[in-house]
Design a protein around this motif. Sequence first.
Motif, PDB file in Angstrom:
ATOM      1  N   MET A  80       2.564  -3.509  19.132  1.00 62.13           N
ATOM      2  CA  MET A  80       1.545  -3.503  17.678  1.00 62.13           C
ATOM      3  C   MET A  80       2.404  -3.065  16.746  1.00 62.13           C
ATOM      4  O   MET A  80       2.548  -3.372  15.400  1.00 62.13           O
ATOM      5  CB  MET A  80       0.501  -2.596  17.952  1.00 62.13           C
ATOM      6  N   TRP A 119      -7.032  -4.228  17.256  1.00 65.23           N
ATOM      7  CA  TRP A 119      -5.833  -3.506  16.600  1.00 65.23           C
ATOM      8  C   TRP A 119      -6.101  -2.183  15.815  1.00 65.23           C
ATOM      9  O   TRP A 119      -5.403  -1.337  16.215  1.00 65.23           O
ATOM     10  CB  TRP A 119      -5.099  -4.573  15.696  1.00 65.23           C
ATOM     11  N   THR A 123      -4.868   1.537  17.158  1.00 65.25           N
ATOM     12  CA  THR A 123      -4.083   2.151  16.160  1.00 65.25           C
ATOM     13  C   THR A 123      -4.438   3.255  15.603  1.00 65.25           C
ATOM     14  O   THR A 123      -3.946   4.351  14.900  1.00 65.25           O
ATOM     15  CB  THR A 123      -3.398   1.279  15.315  1.00 65.25           C
ATOM     16  N   TRP A 227      -3.953 -12.800  12.780  1.00 64.29           N
ATOM     17  CA  TRP A 227      -4.751 -11.746  12.888  1.00 64.29           C
ATOM     18  C   TRP A 227      -5.933 -11.894  11.827  1.00 64.29           C
ATOM     19  O   TRP A 227      -7.136 -11.299  11.835  1.00 64.29           O
ATOM     20  CB  TRP A 227      -4.622 -10.252  12.688  1.00 64.29           C
TER      21      TRP A 227
END
Length: 237
Positions: A80, A119, A123, A227
């Motif tokens: 990531m 994501w 994160t 994304w």
Amino acid sequence: MTSAAPVSPAVDPRTAAAAIRRARMRERLLEAVLDLYQPGQGSGSLVIDDVIRAADVSRGSFYKYFESLDAAVNELGERMTADMIADFRRLFDDGEAPLVRAVGGSIMAMVRAWHDPRWGGFTCRVDYVDYFARASMFDLIVRDALATARSGGQMVFRSLDVAVDLIVGMTIEGRRRLLLRSVAPRAYIDEMIERTFTGLQVKPDALEQAVARAWSVIMEAAPGLDWWRPGDEGCIS
């Protein structure tokens, strides 16, 4: 006399099939970790039992691929962070003004959380934040943009560490809020940027221009970002 070119040995189909199975199992385990790191999933501290239950595999299968849960989290973190760095460099290369790069990186991180909740969820977890703090490459990119903006008179701050922590902390909390879907995203992101960079004494006119440029760059690149969710452009209208 001529020599024949060497012939590459044929790949054993069984070896190839085994490699594919191993790759799929590794992805299955990482997907389970990613799912468990979403808001509302699991407790504050996950353990390997959570992962093997979610992936429906044995403990032995997990340890064939990762020596610990931290190792799996770190691999996801590496992926990531690498994605974030690649997108940042693609959108805001060295040709952009330092202030635009600093503002743009912050906006990009929050926009991705809106478009890519998995994501964003991962994160924002403390484990990833700890990993991120050790990801020196991205840290250097952020530091370089802020230091260059300061040396050019666009920002005023004494400690570079304070400025970096302020920006990173703001984007983490911003992602958490956006994941709740409780705010109008464009207005929220813009005010977060305004309040944060005003604290770094960026002049209003310069900040307005940097924000406008950053949004323009992101919008232009949006169709090519893997994304970006088509049809969800409302977040930046």
